[in-house]
Design a protein around this motif. Structure first.
Motif, PDB file in Angstrom:
ATOM      1  N   ARG A 324      80.518  12.600  40.441  1.00  0.00           N
ATOM      2  CA  ARG A 324      79.239  13.303  40.614  1.00  0.00           C
ATOM      3  C   ARG A 324      78.548  13.525  39.271  1.00  0.00           C
ATOM      4  N   ARG A 325      79.322  13.874  38.253  1.00  0.00           N
ATOM      5  CA  ARG A 325      78.742  14.091  36.927  1.00  0.00           C
ATOM      6  C   ARG A 325      78.159  12.791  36.374  1.00  0.00           C
ATOM      7  N   GLU A 326      78.890  11.685  36.569  1.00  0.00           N
ATOM      8  CA  GLU A 326      78.399  10.386  36.099  1.00  0.00           C
ATOM      9  C   GLU A 326      77.106  10.007  36.816  1.00  0.00           C
ATOM     10  N   ALA A 327      77.061  10.287  38.120  1.00  0.00           N
ATOM     11  CA  ALA A 327      75.863   9.970  38.888  1.00  0.00           C
ATOM     12  C   ALA A 327      74.673  10.781  38.411  1.00  0.00           C
ATOM     13  N   ARG A 328      74.891  12.058  38.096  1.00  0.00           N
ATOM     14  CA  ARG A 328      73.810  12.906  37.590  1.00  0.00           C
ATOM     15  C   ARG A 328      73.336  12.422  36.217  1.00  0.00           C
ATOM     16  N   ARG A 329      74.292  12.034  35.367  1.00  0.00           N
ATOM     17  CA  ARG A 329      73.898  11.534  34.021  1.00  0.00           C
ATOM     18  C   ARG A 329      73.097  10.239  34.134  1.00  0.00           C
ATOM     19  N   ALA A 330      73.489   9.377  35.084  1.00  0.00           N
ATOM     20  CA  ALA A 330      72.776   8.114  35.265  1.00  0.00           C
ATOM     21  C   ALA A 330      71.365   8.355  35.805  1.00  0.00           C
ATOM     22  N   ALA A 331      71.250   9.373  36.665  1.00  0.00           N
ATOM     23  CA  ALA A 331      69.925   9.655  37.257  1.00  0.00           C
ATOM     24  C   ALA A 331      69.004  10.359  36.274  1.00  0.00           C
ATOM     25  N   ASP A 332      69.603  11.131  35.337  1.00  0.00           N
ATOM     26  CA  ASP A 332      68.793  11.885  34.384  1.00  0.00           C
ATOM     27  C   ASP A 332      69.403  11.729  32.970  1.00  0.00           C
ATOM     28  N   PRO A 333      69.179  10.597  32.320  1.00  0.00           N
ATOM     29  CA  PRO A 333      69.770  10.327  31.000  1.00  0.00           C
ATOM     30  C   PRO A 333      69.413  11.365  29.959  1.00  0.00           C
ATOM     31  N   ALA A 334      68.260  12.015  30.091  1.00  0.00           N
ATOM     32  CA  ALA A 334      67.839  13.009  29.119  1.00  0.00           C
ATOM     33  C   ALA A 334      68.714  14.239  29.211  1.00  0.00           C
TER      34      ALA A 334
END
Length: 334
Positions: A324-334
């Motif tokens: 889930r954390r990886e998915a959030r980072r991929a969706a919002d790189p900033a």
């Protein structure tokens, strides 16, 4: 042996001694099956009656475990958990001969104190790799038997005279805690880091024999830093907790391989304790050596955990959170 009626599925077990082993201390084995399969099991004499939607399936599990005991093998909570999870992963029940519920040919590693049997398909593949290859990697979460199986194979080859020494090593890296200065001799300083290796050896070698072998330097347990400058010939060498070795340490260790030796490298990529910004030598070894002939990479998942069943659930929960954390980072790189 099994009879299904409206009152439940009944299983008659003729050997009272095996019946006691099957039920476990204070009925612990039956309680485990009840919890994992959502059934209720009633015992009366040498008969078990299983109630619930999964009663036929649970009865087959009980029959398989009883057949395992009849063949002279032990049944414990790890074996029960592994069997039930293997059946769930297969997606279908195995009918017929109950012993076939333990898939694949028997693979046993015999040592002076006990016989080790890999329980999952990944463990079997890893055991075969250790027996057949000069350099074997075992990578996966805690509790999957990576180090335990490697030590069992090392002891069996030592007993058979295939190697002259067993050398166990691991990086002396603290797991998130700063212990500060440790008093005592060199051995007393490093022993806390090496304790898991002592525990595994004690399972396979009698205490007096192990003490004598250590005194003769035929069994060595030492921090990874002590491997520099050595050529390890005619030895079975195990590097444990390899995720905490740096790239330079990993290269140093791998190039110690001498004639007649075998190496096993075990690690868990999710438990790196190196300082921030320091890349794990285990991950680099995977990238660099994958595809090199004579090197076997073996991977484990939470389904291969053979400790308490809750350990597998904990690992799966952490893996899901990481995803889930990886998915959030991929969706919002900033």
């Amino acid at each position: 042996m099994a009879d299904t009626t409206d009152a439940g599925t009944r299983l008659d077990l003729p050997d009272n001694r095996l019946m006691i082993e099957l039920t476990g201390p204070h009925g612990a084995h039956l309680a485990q099956i009840e919890q994992l399969m959502g059934v209720q099991i009633a015992q009366r004499g040498n008969a078990l009656t299983v109630h619930g939607e999964a009663a036929p399936e649970a009865t087959r599990v009980l029959g398989a475990l009883y057949a395992r005991l009849e063949s002279g093998k032990e049944v414990d909570m790890g074996a029960i958990d592994a069997l039930i999870r293997l059946r769930e992963d297969d997606g279908e029940a195995r009918d017929g001969d109950q012993t076939e519920m333990f898939p694949g040919p028997s693979l046993e590693i015999r040592t002076r104190k006990k016989t080790m049997e890999p329980r999952t398909e990944a463990q079997k593949a890893y055991t075969r790799a250790l027996l057949e290859n000069e350099l074997t990697f075992g990578i996966g979460p805690a509790g999957t038997g990576k180090t335990y199986i490697a030590v069992a194979v090392a002891v069996s080859k030592f007993i058979a005279g295939e190697v002259d020494r067993i050398i166990l090593t691991r990086p002396a890296v603290e797991a998130g805690e700063k212990l500060g200065f440790l008093p005592g001799t060199q051995d007393e300083k490093v022993d806390p880091y090496m304790q898991p290796l002592y525990d595994a050896l004690n399972d396979f070698l009698p205490g007096k024999q192990l003490a004598k072998l250590r005194e003769e330097k035929r069994v060595e347990i030492a921090p990874l830093a002590f491997m520099r400058g050595r050529t390890l010939s005619n030895a079975f060498v195990i590097l444990d907790e390899a995720q905490n070795a740096t790239t330079m340490q990993m290269k140093m260790f791998l190039t110690r391989l001498g004639q007649g030796s075998r190496m096993a490298i075990t690690g868990d990529r999710s438990q790196v304790d190196l300082p921030r910004g320091v890349r794990s030598g285990l991950r680099d070894a995977e990238d660099i050596l994958n595809g090199v002939g004579g090197i076997s990479f073996n991977y484990f998942t939470a389904t291969d955990v053979v400790r308490h069943p809750l350990v597998a659930a904990i690992i799966e929960a952490y893996d899901a959170d990481d995803a889930r954390r990886e998915a959030r980072r991929a969706a919002d790189p900033a």
